[in-house]
Design a protein around this motif. Sequence first.
Motif, mmCIF file in Angstrom:
data_model
loop_
_atom_site.group_PDB
_atom_site.id
_atom_site.type_symbol
_atom_site.label_atom_id
_atom_site.label_comp_id
_atom_site.label_asym_id
_atom_site.label_seq_id
_atom_site.Cartn_x
_atom_site.Cartn_y
_atom_site.Cartn_z
ATOM 1 N N PRO A 194 -0.335 -27.728 6.382
ATOM 2 C CA PRO A 194 -1.059 -28.996 6.219
ATOM 3 C C PRO A 194 -2.363 -28.888 5.438
ATOM 4 O O PRO A 194 -2.817 -29.885 4.872
ATOM 5 C CB PRO A 194 -1.313 -29.436 7.669
ATOM 6 C CG PRO A 194 -0.183 -28.851 8.436
ATOM 7 C CD PRO A 194 0.092 -27.519 7.790
ATOM 8 N N ASN A 197 -2.409 -30.279 2.005
ATOM 9 C CA ASN A 197 -2.606 -31.726 1.887
ATOM 10 C C ASN A 197 -4.093 -32.073 1.859
ATOM 11 O O ASN A 197 -4.520 -32.955 1.112
ATOM 12 C CB ASN A 197 -1.923 -32.458 3.040
ATOM 13 C CG ASN A 197 -0.415 -32.445 2.920
ATOM 14 O OD1 ASN A 197 0.135 -32.002 1.920
ATOM 15 N ND2 ASN A 197 0.264 -32.925 3.950
ATOM 16 N N TYR A 231 5.592 -29.059 -0.275
ATOM 17 C CA TYR A 231 5.290 -29.460 1.107
ATOM 18 C C TYR A 231 4.654 -30.854 1.125
ATOM 19 O O TYR A 231 5.031 -31.714 1.938
ATOM 20 C CB TYR A 231 4.349 -28.444 1.741
ATOM 21 C CG TYR A 231 3.890 -28.777 3.143
ATOM 22 C CD1 TYR A 231 4.629 -28.371 4.250
ATOM 23 C CD2 TYR A 231 2.720 -29.499 3.357
ATOM 24 C CE1 TYR A 231 4.204 -28.679 5.542
ATOM 25 C CE2 TYR A 231 2.291 -29.814 4.635
ATOM 26 C CZ TYR A 231 3.035 -29.401 5.724
ATOM 27 O OH TYR A 231 2.623 -29.708 6.994
ATOM 28 N N SER A 232 3.707 -31.091 0.235
ATOM 29 C CA SER A 232 3.025 -32.385 0.184
ATOM 30 C C SER A 232 3.972 -33.491 -0.258
ATOM 31 O O SER A 232 3.981 -34.585 0.313
ATOM 32 C CB SER A 232 1.835 -32.310 -0.780
ATOM 33 O OG SER A 232 0.885 -31.364 -0.353
ATOM 34 N N LYS A 234 7.113 -33.723 0.093
ATOM 35 C CA LYS A 234 8.138 -34.032 1.082
ATOM 36 C C LYS A 234 7.578 -34.739 2.316
ATOM 37 O O LYS A 234 8.329 -35.258 3.129
ATOM 38 C CB LYS A 234 8.855 -32.743 1.507
ATOM 39 C CG LYS A 234 9.720 -32.136 0.423
ATOM 40 C CD LYS A 234 10.308 -30.810 0.859
ATOM 41 C CE LYS A 234 11.198 -30.962 2.070
ATOM 42 N NZ LYS A 234 11.860 -29.693 2.442
ATOM 43 N N HIS A 235 6.249 -34.755 2.458
ATOM 44 C CA HIS A 235 5.627 -35.374 3.623
ATOM 45 C C HIS A 235 5.564 -36.886 3.392
ATOM 46 O O HIS A 235 4.901 -37.352 2.471
ATOM 47 C CB HIS A 235 4.216 -34.809 3.818
ATOM 48 C CG HIS A 235 3.625 -35.100 5.146
ATOM 49 N ND1 HIS A 235 3.126 -36.344 5.472
ATOM 50 C CD2 HIS A 235 3.454 -34.326 6.244
ATOM 51 C CE1 HIS A 235 2.666 -36.318 6.710
ATOM 52 N NE2 HIS A 235 2.858 -35.114 7.195
ATOM 53 N N GLU A 237 4.053 -39.550 4.712
ATOM 54 C CA GLU A 237 2.752 -40.211 4.636
ATOM 55 C C GLU A 237 1.983 -39.772 3.402
ATOM 56 O O GLU A 237 1.292 -40.580 2.767
ATOM 57 C CB GLU A 237 1.950 -39.925 5.909
ATOM 58 C CG GLU A 237 2.527 -40.558 7.164
ATOM 59 C CD GLU A 237 1.675 -40.289 8.385
ATOM 60 O OE1 GLU A 237 0.616 -39.634 8.236
ATOM 61 O OE2 GLU A 237 2.069 -40.732 9.480
#
Length: 391
Positions: A194, A197, A231-232, A234-235, A237
């Motif tokens: 995280p 992000n 990772y970002s 695919k998130h 929000e």
Amino acid sequence: MVGNTSPVVLMVDNDEHLLAAVRRALSGFFDFVTFTNAEQALEWLGENAGRVELIIADMVATRRGDCFLQRAARNAPNVPRILLAANMSGMSLRDAISQAMVTRVLAKPVSVSVLKDAIDRVMRLKKPVRKADSKLTALAVNAALDRGDFRPVLQPRFRANDLRLSGSEILCRMPMLEKDYSIEEIFASCHNHPVINRLTSQMMTVMINMAPRYHDLMGDAAYIGLNLSVYSLKHPEFLEQIIRFYERMRMRGVVVSFEIPERQISVNDHDLIANARRLRERGIALFIDDFGSGNNSLDLLRDEAFAGVKLDRDLVAGVTTDLLDDAFVEWIARVCSKLGLSLSAKGIKNRDLANRLQIHGVTEMQGFYLGAPVPLEEWEAAAQIALSDCG
């Protein structure tokens, strides 16, 4: 009997003389299993897929009339593939990608030395990237952000045909942390956490605040690229945050595109591809960064989710010295032209390299030879001096 110490390479070709020459010259480096018959090769692959580290084949047809490499990709999807093409000019590049789904393409006739170089290169790409020092963790990066150890810089980008300014890429620098680690190690420690992000959010905040200055500085060339982690993207929000950020920047006269590293992308990651398509539907360009650094490069071009690619720095560096790199970049340029994709090259270090890439048809370039990464204030000061000199 196939040995246990050397990489196992499956090679299928109608030319028995080529297969014999390869076995004689390269058997000390690799364990070759060769076939002239596609069906026999597929039968062997079905029983030994777990042992094979590379597949090399011409466009050999099976009994069903399809391509051997197409069937091989279904039987062993994680094994990289090299296509030997006898007549590239007469072959539809889109069909070659669709049917063969290859890692690299070599034009026939091919010498044994060139083939060995290609195999070595693919094998190197299969090795995992060196992980960051175990002492460097995502929490350490987070602590650095708490300390304010964060500085964005801008690297100008240029149109390849005339070397005029076409935009810039915003890069993150962490001066204190970079005393002990490379920026690559820093990102590697948190790219799947995280904290990436948070880091990207801070970059976005800076860019929104500085957008009027970007526009004043670059005018019609106010196109800025920003790196993202898979990772970002695919998130859910964070994807919404990306879209809102793009729209806010557009309202301020700056168009933003995004880049994700090829090594983080899997062609079977359906969530990622779906989100990439969502961005494309909204007119937001997403590029594959470090293209050519992984083993699924050409597979990714088959999906219309991406707006273009940025060639890997090491691949670009070899264009003027390595015939294989030069041929691969030339071929990729033709593929991108056929598919209507943008093709960027980074790491431009001299005029000879820029000239060569212009000939190949690259659409955009960046690198220290053309312009080094600098803080916004330095770029503005240099632009003011240039304006004064003109006056």
